[in-house]
Design an enzyme around this catalytic site. Structure first.
Site, mmCIF file in Angstrom:
data_model
loop_
_atom_site.group_PDB
_atom_site.id
_atom_site.type_symbol
_atom_site.label_atom_id
_atom_site.label_comp_id
_atom_site.label_asym_id
_atom_site.label_seq_id
_atom_site.Cartn_x
_atom_site.Cartn_y
_atom_site.Cartn_z
ATOM 1 N N GLY A 127 0.945 -1.258 -0.254
ATOM 2 C CA GLY A 127 -0.123 -0.075 -0.071
ATOM 3 C C GLY A 127 0.839 1.398 0.142
ATOM 4 N N SER A 129 0.502 3.641 -3.189
ATOM 5 C CA SER A 129 -0.183 4.660 -3.825
ATOM 6 C C SER A 129 -1.609 4.963 -3.267
ATOM 7 C CB SER A 129 -0.603 4.281 -5.330
ATOM 8 O OG SER A 129 0.603 3.809 -5.871
ATOM 9 N N GLU A 245 13.381 -4.234 -6.578
ATOM 10 C CA GLU A 245 12.758 -4.714 -7.613
ATOM 11 C C GLU A 245 12.599 -4.161 -9.005
ATOM 12 O OE1 GLU A 245 8.683 -3.652 -8.309
ATOM 13 O OE2 GLU A 245 8.483 -2.311 -6.673
#
Ligand SMILES: Cc1cc2nc3c(=O)[nH]c(=O)nc-3n(C[C@H](O)[C@H](O)[C@H](O)COP(=O)(O)OP(=O)(O)OC[C@H]3O[C@@H](n4cnc5c(N)ncnc54)[C@H](O)[C@@H]3O)c2cc1C
Length: 393
Positions: A127, A129, A245
């Site tokens: 969570g 955005s 990532e």
């Protein structure tokens, strides 16, 4: 001469074993389903991978992980995504939340969450955005305030992949100050999505799929131990996760099932059109070069560095190629003679029209491809990171 990074033999040795498991497990899935790989949700497949030690592979052994390095994970991810295996049931916990908890979590959090992640039994969503905070993440408004030894959470998250299917979210929230304070005062919290006051509303994407959500928090009470790491250090923690990532093989392979489907069809043609063969060669040359770049960044991560600039560069270049692939294939197929008019070529001619499955796969990848350069930080934001790394801003 500059030596290219090679995957160590002990990690490369995993490839055959993984392929032998994945191939039969997904052989019944049509290409347009496999093309959804990142979005493919199959808990039984994830648990079967976990039984073989391929979920949480890079997490510490003492918490149920495999204790393997980044190159082993590189091989695993290549094998899963290039074939279009459905990875979403474990993907986020394995790739982001698990490493985050292993690095910043308390001993109790590690003992509670990591073994379940490694068994593919505990899923997470991320969570970050919010409706008014995407690229400008430091402006998040979701707020957790102290209330009698607990945290009271209020606010809204958006585009949260998987929130409708998993039990937990790691949320970036404000624990002190105001949005004007930017990076200061942000923290990360583990939110139990079954808690009273949490509402998850699925959002349908352009292709008709539902994988992300809007999540509302209305006076959600969190225990004291929901905090990950230190109060106020959420910004640095969240950024460490994003850097991790950005540059892996997952940034090269989003259109791979489509490339293979197209290639298979070209091989059935008596005389494959020259323009298509040339385009295929150009695409493969770009992918091979990008893979070498991704491996070079992986080697730096393995050496303990945090190569933000190089990782951003690889993601930007790789998503350009991933997006070019469906656009180029669509143009090339549109340039073929109109198979719909005139006498249909016979199958035996070896010049049959593109099969329906190739067209369905193309339609899906073409529609979803704009997201390749949005998820994990948009192209413009990455270029800002690159410019800063080069001292251009
Ligand atoms: C498939 C998918 C899955 C996602 N999953 C998750 C998830 O699980 N969890 C999560 O938290 N988020 C998720 N996201 C959200 C994603 O991280 C955001 O969409 C992204 O960060 C952009 O934010 P935004 O949508 O608010 O766009 P905005 O930030 O409003 O940007 C709109 C446009 O303006 C450009 N722009 C913005 N700021 C600047 C600037 N300073 N300079 C130049 N250009 C700028 C952007 O590049 C973009 O093109 C997902 C998104 C997608 C597409």
């Amino acid at each position: 001469m500059l030596a290219l990074t090679r995957i160590p033999p002990e990690d490369e040795a995993l490839r055959g074993e993984i392929r032998a498991f994945v191939e039969p497990a997904i052989s019944a899935l049509p290409a347009d389903v496999r093309a959804r790989s990142w979005m493919g949700f199959d808990p039984a497949f994830s648990r079967a991978l976990a039984e073989r030690g391929w979920v949480g592979m890079a997490l510490p052994r003492e918490y149920g992980g495999g204790g393997r390095g980044v190159f082993a994970r590189f091989v695993l991810v290549e094998e899963l995504l290039s074939r279009g295996a459905p990875v979403l049931a474990h993907w986020i916990a394995d790739r982001q939340s698990g490493p985050m908890i292993a690095r910043f979590g308390s001993e109790a959090q590690k003992r509670f969450f990591l073994p379940g992640i490694c068994r593919a039994e505990i899923g997470f969503c991320v969570g970050l955005s919010e409706p008014d905070s995407g690229s400008d993440l430091a402006s998040v408004r979701t707020k957790a305030v102290r209330a009698a030894g607990r945290w009271r959470l209020n606010g809204r998250k958006s585009w949260t992949t998987n929130a409708h299917r998993v039990p937990y979210m790691i949320a970036l929230v404000r624990t002190s100050g105001t949005p004007a304070d930017r990076h200061a005062g942000l923290s990360q919290m583990i939110v139990d999505l079954a808690a009273p006051g949490v509402t998850v509303r699925p959002i349908v994407d352009l292709t008709g799929d539902t994988h992300f959500n809007e999540v509302a928090f209305d006076d959600v009470m969190l225990p004291d131990e929901a905090l990950i790491g230190n109060d106020g250090e959420g910004w640095a923690q969240a950024n460490a996760e994003l850097a991790f990532e950005r540059s892996g093989p997952e940034r090269l392979l989003s259109s791979q099932v489509l490339v293979d489907e197209w290639f298979d069809w070209l091989r059935t043609r008596r005389e494959p059109p020259e323009a298509q063969v040339a385009a295929l060669g150009a695409i493969l040359a770009r992918l091979v070069t990008l893979r070498a770049m991704s491996l070079a960044v992986t080697a730096r991560i393995a050496a303990g560095e945090s190569p933000m600039l190089a990782a951003a560069l690889v993601k930007d270049l790789a998503t350009l190629v991933e997006q070019d692939i469906p656009a180029s294939i669509a143009d090339l197929l549109a340039g073929l003679p109109d198979f719909a008019g005139g006498p249909a070529p016979r199958e035996t001619d070896g010049d049959s029209p593109p099969p329906e499955m190739l067209m369905r796969t193309l339609a899906y990848v073409a529609q979803i491809s704009p997201t390749f350069s949005l998820r994990g930080g948009t192209r413009e934001i990455l270029r800002g990171v690159i410019a800063r790394g080069l001292s251009l801003r």
